[in-house]
Design an enzyme around this catalytic site. Structure first.
Site, PDB file in Angstrom:
ATOM      1  N   SER A 143       0.838  -1.194   0.000  1.00  0.00           N
ATOM      2  CA  SER A 143       0.000   0.000   0.000  1.00  0.00           C
ATOM      3  C   SER A 143       0.886   1.261   0.000  1.00  0.00           C
ATOM      4  CB  SER A 143      -0.928  -0.044   1.219  1.00  0.00           C
ATOM      5  OG  SER A 143      -1.939   0.929   1.125  1.00  0.00           O
ATOM      6  N   ASP A 205      -7.214  -4.137  -7.867  1.00  0.00           N
ATOM      7  CA  ASP A 205      -6.847  -3.208  -6.793  1.00  0.00           C
ATOM      8  C   ASP A 205      -6.983  -1.757  -7.249  1.00  0.00           C
ATOM      9  OD1 ASP A 205      -5.823  -1.920  -4.598  1.00  0.00           O
ATOM     10  OD2 ASP A 205      -3.836  -2.825  -4.708  1.00  0.00           O
ATOM     11  N   HIS A 321      -7.225  -5.145  -2.663  1.00  0.00           N
ATOM     12  CA  HIS A 321      -6.046  -4.496  -2.066  1.00  0.00           C
ATOM     13  C   HIS A 321      -5.514  -5.277  -0.871  1.00  0.00           C
ATOM     14  CE1 HIS A 321      -3.303  -1.208  -1.312  1.00  0.00           C
ATOM     15  NE2 HIS A 321      -3.724  -1.087  -0.063  1.00  0.00           N
TER      16      HIS A 321
END
Length: 635
Positions: A143, A205, A321
């Site tokens: 991330s 994602d 994600h």
């Protein structure tokens, strides 16, 4: 006809390599731990002789940094590095060009997160320890932590350019947002560092596609989403749906807004040339339940980001994600589960594309054809890098006669009765067929080497081309032979009166590139020592290709001394003269000059005699001259 390796070979080999090593699993394992144990920080670990540095994806429980989505020049952080190797350009000097309007830019919010960690004593101490060990380093992060890992890699790669025998550095990111513009992507490519970055992106994602869109219309949605992701990532048991959640309608709005922006970029890629647009760099590994494919072509990466995202849904774009652990476990199955016949067939380009598109399009049959077409656009145009290198080697041999003619010209000048030497004979030349031929040879050789540098910057040559002995020595030999003629031409035409002296306003970029190649090779060979043995005879070519440019500057200083009346300026002129005098004397004593330098009527020897006479003339005014000017003059 040439037999060429598969144009798909690079991506296929990288994916196989990563699928057969512990690099990805170990990277992800430490990412997961850092998300739980080191929010707003990082963890390090050493496994199998490799040092891993994982940055937590949990960087702000309060949501996005207010500057996230805004680009700022890398020069904004120049001069803040406490490390001594960053050069005058600051922390990211390798990716900056002085006076370049299209400067490399990075996301301001992500840069702020990186600098907040970078300036901590813990990070500084860890980096010193890592560089002391000289072991391979893997920067990684999930991330937002992936973006910090990428910026850390860029910083360290820039710093290591000034270090002998630097450790290898590689960066793996998982679901990271884009971090910079096209100028940054191009600078990384020109520095031959694209291969140091591998960005893992799942099919659906949202975050890796996010910065293709303006954030202001969806900022509230993003704050809610990021808080939810961070709570889940920070949970020891990875509990989903913690905290406030987006409604189904809000998910729908978010998904289709970003999809529309990504679709617009994919249809009009020229938009990415805007200095304020985000652009991918490095290798992108697109992950699915059935394996992964690797792409390094920017246009193909953008198209694939669009195609795969378009096959998703509002819920999948959020949930995916948090699925990287599953994808990392399955990446190697793409290769381990293939039959021997399939692996053999994948050595052909068409079969390789088919197998890869099936892996990423599994469960979405309508995607197979667009994905195949996308992968084909990533195919290298023309020869592969190694074949290009081989072709250039043949071209280099064909240019050998041009170089030999210049060498013959130098030898004839050095033996001439006028005792001018190579440099001054060319500078003072008149119209003759011999001299004209030398001029044409220098132009043709320059065009060849410019084409070599252009191909290298455009990723058309092997990544280590500039470190291969054949090319380093060939470029250095060319520079030592031809640059003195370029300097002579510059001063013969009076260009120094318009543009300043050669070193400031006339030196061609190719020579600075070759300087860098040579310095890197010498540093790798000899470390921080000079690595030179004492010569028993004078060099065939003066080892400082800019020697004559320095002579021309010293001649001007000597002329100005005769007329200067300001004591401070006069002292500065004498300081410059003495510095050059000592430098030249050292070159002569070490026999690092060619015999043309010592020719009786060469510019250098004339300067030495004029300096001797001037010192004698000024002896009666010795109080006006700094001490030491009565030392022995070369030779």
């Amino acid at each position: 006809m040439e037999t060429e390796a598969s144009p798909f070979e690079t991506s296929e080999m990288l994916a196989r390599f990563l699928g057969s090593t512990p690099l990805l699993p170990e990277s992800w394992k430490l990412c997961g731990r850092s998300n739980v144990m080191a929010p707003q920080g990082f963890l390090t670990d050493e496994v199998g002789g490799v040092t891993y540095v994982a940055f937590s994806g949990v960087q702000s429980i309060d949501g996005l940094d207010p500057f996230f989505g805004s680009l700022v020049p890398l020069s904004a952080v120049s001069g803040v590095s406490p490390f001594s190797g960053g050069g005058d350009g600051g922390m990211f000097s390798a990716f900056q060009k002085q006076g370049d309007e299209n400067s490399a830019m990075v996301d301001a919010g992500l840069l702020h997160l990186f600098l907040a960690i970078y300036h901590t004593p813990v990070f500084q101490n860890q980096m010193f320890e890592i560089m002391k060990k000289r072991k391979p380093v893997v920067f990684t992060g999930h991330s937002l932590g992936g973006a910090i890992a990428a910026l850390s890699s860029l910083w360290l790669l820039s710093y290591l350019q000034s270090i002998s025998s630097p450790p290898s550095v590689i960066c793996f990111t998982f679901g990271s947002p884009l971090i910079g513009n096209q100028s940054l992507s191009k600078a990384i490519q020109q520095q031959r560092l694209s291969g140091n970055f591998c960005h893992l992106v799942s099919k659906f994602d949202l975050l890796p596609r996010l910065l293709f869109a303006p954030l202001s219309p969806i900022i509230t949605h993003l704050h809610i989403l990021l808080k939810s992701w961070h709570l889940t990532m920070n949970s020891p048991f990875f509990i989903r749906d913690l905290g406030t959640q987006l409604t189904e309608h809000e998910k729908f709005e978010l998904f289709h807004f970003i999809l529309g922006c990504v679709d617009s970029i994919a249809r009009s890629p020229e938009v990415m040339t805007n200095r304020s647009s985000f652009v991918p760099f490095g290798n992108f590994m697109f992950c699915s339940d059935d394996g992964a494919i690797c792409i390094d072509d920017i246009s193909a990466i953008v198209r694939m980001l669009h195609l795969t995202f378009a096959s998703g849904s509002p819920s999948l774009c959020i949930d995916d994600h948090l699925e990287y652990e599953s994808y990392v476990e399955k990446i190697n199955l793409q290769f381990l589960n293939r039959s021997e016949e399939e692996l053999c067939e994948s050595n052909t380009y068409e079969a390789g594309v088919t197998l890869a598109s099936q892996s990423i399009s599994s469960g979405h049959e309508h995607m197979v054809r667009p994905v195949k077409d996308c992968l084909k656009t990533a195919r290298r145009i023309g020869r592969t890098p190694n074949l290009q290198s081989a072709r250039l080697a043949i071209c280099l041999s064909k240019f050998a006669p041009l170089r030999a003619q210049i060498e013959w010209y130098k030898a004839s000048c050095d033996k001439s009765d006028d005792q001018l030497g190579y440099y001054d004979s060319f500078k003072l030349r008149g119209p003759s067929k011999r001299d004209f031929k030398v001029v044409m040879n220098t132009i043709k050789l320059g065009e060849f080497w410019d084409s070599v540098i252009g191909m290298l910057e455009n990723n058309q040559l092997p990544h280590d081309f500039h470190k291969r002995a054949k090319w380093v020595y060939a470029s250095q030999s060319y520079k030592l032979l031809v640059e003195p003629l370029d300097i002579a031409e510059y001063y013969k035409n009076g260009d120094h009166r318009k543009n300043g002296h050669y070193l400031k306003g006339g030196r061609h970029t190719r020579y600075t590139v070759f300087d860098k190649w040579w310095q890197e090779r010498e540093r790798d060979r000899f470390g921080d020592t000079d690595g030179y043995s004492r010569r028993s005879k004078f060099a065939s070519l003066t080892q400082d290709s800019c020697f004559w440019a320095k002579v021309e500057e010293a001649r001007e200083w000597l002329e100005n001394v005769r007329s200067e009346r300001d004591p401070r300026r006069l002292a500065g002129l004498w300081a410059g003269i003495e510095k050059f005098e000592n430098y030249a004397k050292g070159l002569v004593e070490r026999k690092e000059v060619s015999i043309d330098v010592l020719a009786r009527n060469s510019s250098y020897m004339v300067w030495v005699e004029e300096l001797r006479v001037l010192k004698l003339h000024f002896q009666q005014f010795s109080t006006q001259i700094p001490g030491g000017l009565d030392r022995k003059v070369v030779p």
